[in-house]
Design an enzyme around this catalytic site. Sequence first.
Site, PDB file in Angstrom:
ATOM      1  N   TYR A  48       0.696  -1.370  -0.063  1.00 48.49           N
ATOM      2  CA  TYR A  48       0.075   0.088  -0.119  1.00 48.49           C
ATOM      3  C   TYR A  48       0.782   1.200  -0.013  1.00 48.49           C
ATOM      4  O   TYR A  48       0.446   2.228  -0.485  1.00 48.49           O
ATOM      5  CB  TYR A  48      -1.041  -0.132   1.086  1.00 48.49           C
ATOM      6  CG  TYR A  48      -2.264  -0.920   0.610  1.00 48.49           C
ATOM      7  CD1 TYR A  48      -3.154  -0.222   0.024  1.00 48.49           C
ATOM      8  CD2 TYR A  48      -2.386  -2.080   0.887  1.00 48.49           C
ATOM      9  CE1 TYR A  48      -4.411  -0.948  -0.438  1.00 48.49           C
ATOM     10  CE2 TYR A  48      -3.368  -2.758   0.629  1.00 48.49           C
ATOM     11  CZ  TYR A  48      -4.299  -2.354  -0.116  1.00 48.49           C
ATOM     12  OH  TYR A  48      -5.461  -3.158  -0.499  1.00 48.49           O
ATOM     13  N   ARG A  51       1.232   1.632  -3.639  1.00 49.76           N
ATOM     14  CA  ARG A  51      -0.080   2.350  -4.404  1.00 49.76           C
ATOM     15  C   ARG A  51      -0.200   3.896  -3.815  1.00 49.76           C
ATOM     16  O   ARG A  51      -0.544   4.754  -4.586  1.00 49.76           O
ATOM     17  CB  ARG A  51      -1.282   1.780  -3.651  1.00 49.76           C
ATOM     18  CG  ARG A  51      -1.279   0.204  -3.878  1.00 49.76           C
ATOM     19  CD  ARG A  51      -1.484  -0.315  -5.209  1.00 49.76           C
ATOM     20  NE  ARG A  51      -0.525  -0.145  -6.204  1.00 49.76           N
ATOM     21  CZ  ARG A  51       0.722  -0.439  -6.229  1.00 49.76           C
ATOM     22  NH1 ARG A  51       1.061  -1.540  -5.459  1.00 49.76           N
ATOM     23  NH2 ARG A  51       1.569  -0.244  -7.122  1.00 49.76           N
ATOM     24  N   ASP A  84      -8.385   6.203  -4.709  1.00 47.67           N
ATOM     25  CA  ASP A  84      -7.585   7.214  -5.018  1.00 47.67           C
ATOM     26  C   ASP A  84      -8.254   8.528  -4.636  1.00 47.67           C
ATOM     27  O   ASP A  84      -9.411   8.213  -4.429  1.00 47.67           O
ATOM     28  CB  ASP A  84      -6.888   7.431  -6.229  1.00 47.67           C
ATOM     29  CG  ASP A  84      -8.080   7.250  -7.420  1.00 47.67           C
ATOM     30  OD1 ASP A  84      -8.868   8.386  -7.218  1.00 47.67           O
ATOM     31  OD2 ASP A  84      -8.284   6.632  -8.293  1.00 47.67           O
ATOM     32  N   HIS A  99     -15.238   1.782  -1.157  1.00 50.47           N
ATOM     33  CA  HIS A  99     -13.951   0.819  -0.641  1.00 50.47           C
ATOM     34  C   HIS A  99     -12.748   1.545   0.264  1.00 50.47           C
ATOM     35  O   HIS A  99     -11.647   0.964   0.181  1.00 50.47           O
ATOM     36  CB  HIS A  99     -13.520   0.208  -1.927  1.00 50.47           C
ATOM     37  CG  HIS A  99     -14.205  -0.611  -2.730  1.00 50.47           C
ATOM     38  ND1 HIS A  99     -14.190  -1.126  -3.945  1.00 50.47           N
ATOM     39  CD2 HIS A  99     -15.448  -1.107  -2.179  1.00 50.47           C
ATOM     40  CE1 HIS A  99     -15.254  -1.957  -4.236  1.00 50.47           C
ATOM     41  NE2 HIS A  99     -16.093  -2.158  -3.076  1.00 50.47           N
ATOM     42  N   GLY A 180     -16.665   3.622 -16.081  1.00 49.33           N
ATOM     43  CA  GLY A 180     -15.261   3.007 -15.695  1.00 49.33           C
ATOM     44  C   GLY A 180     -15.455   1.810 -14.731  1.00 49.33           C
ATOM     45  O   GLY A 180     -14.753   1.530 -13.850  1.00 49.33           O
ATOM     46  N   THR A 181     -16.630   1.052 -14.517  1.00 45.82           N
ATOM     47  CA  THR A 181     -16.621   0.072 -13.501  1.00 45.82           C
ATOM     48  C   THR A 181     -17.302  -1.248 -14.539  1.00 45.82           C
ATOM     49  O   THR A 181     -18.259  -1.308 -15.127  1.00 45.82           O
ATOM     50  CB  THR A 181     -17.757   0.497 -12.455  1.00 45.82           C
ATOM     51  OG1 THR A 181     -17.748  -0.791 -11.534  1.00 45.82           O
ATOM     52  CG2 THR A 181     -19.079   0.876 -12.593  1.00 45.82           C
TER      53      THR A 181
END
Length: 235
Positions: A48, A51, A84, A99, A180-181
């Site tokens: 992470y 990320r 993000d 999430h 975009g899913t």
Amino acid sequence: MFSGAGLSAESGIPTFRDSDGLWENHRIEDVASPYGWERDPALVLDFYASRFHAVGAAQPNEAHRSIARLQAKFNVLNITQNIDDLLERSGCRSVVHLHGLLTRRKCEFHREIFADGRFSCDFKTDQDAPAKLGELCPKCGGQLRPDVVWFGEAVSFDFDGLSALVEELCQNDGVFICVGTSAQVTPASHLIPIFAPVRNKYIIDLRTQPTGDYTLLEGPATAMMKKLADELLGE
Ligand code: APR
Ligand code: ZN
């Protein structure tokens, strides 16, 4: 607005389902599940941290900015699966992260364990650095971890609370946009049917999807989101 990984793809943040079940060369369960955390917290925190730096180096793209532009005329709620902060950094104000958010950290014992919705430890904090091994919760001494929802963990979001929003969208000729899913995992597969009564519905995706009564805008999120925002803003 409802968005997934495809929204941030053109900012250089890879999507998940295109990657053979691996996430940056790791098995997803090793780095993004309670099992992985129990087994090797150092690996999870390292993962992470990478990320975190990748997101920090990325910039919002035209799709994020187009969504921010819509705020000038409309009341926009952003429900996103992305961890993000590119929507916020493009100027979007109402953002719900289903999430979680990579740029926040929380106590490893931040778990809703009481029937009345109380947490065993409620410590969370914004961060300008990723959580490190040995960095402990000031309240209970638990190890800090990123504030993201792992596979096998519950999403805490009141889906029933959306019915008032759906009613308002129906009455005011409002718009629901999915961008975009793949909508394959819960809660996406659970959330989308809730918006079925809304008349003006759009799907933006690189690939054709089963669209029902949605208008499909097939192509990159940047170009398609700009086109749709221009249209809705009358520009
Ligand atoms: N423009 C538009 N759409 C795109 C682009 C792009 N540049 N790039 C990819 N897409 C589309 C893909 O075609 C796909 O339909 O975005 C979608 C991304 O799907 P997923 O990778 O499944 O991402 P998402 O739907 O956000 O996944 C949901 O699952 O892996 C978990 O927790 C993770 O939040 C994630 C959740
Ligand atoms: Zn704690």
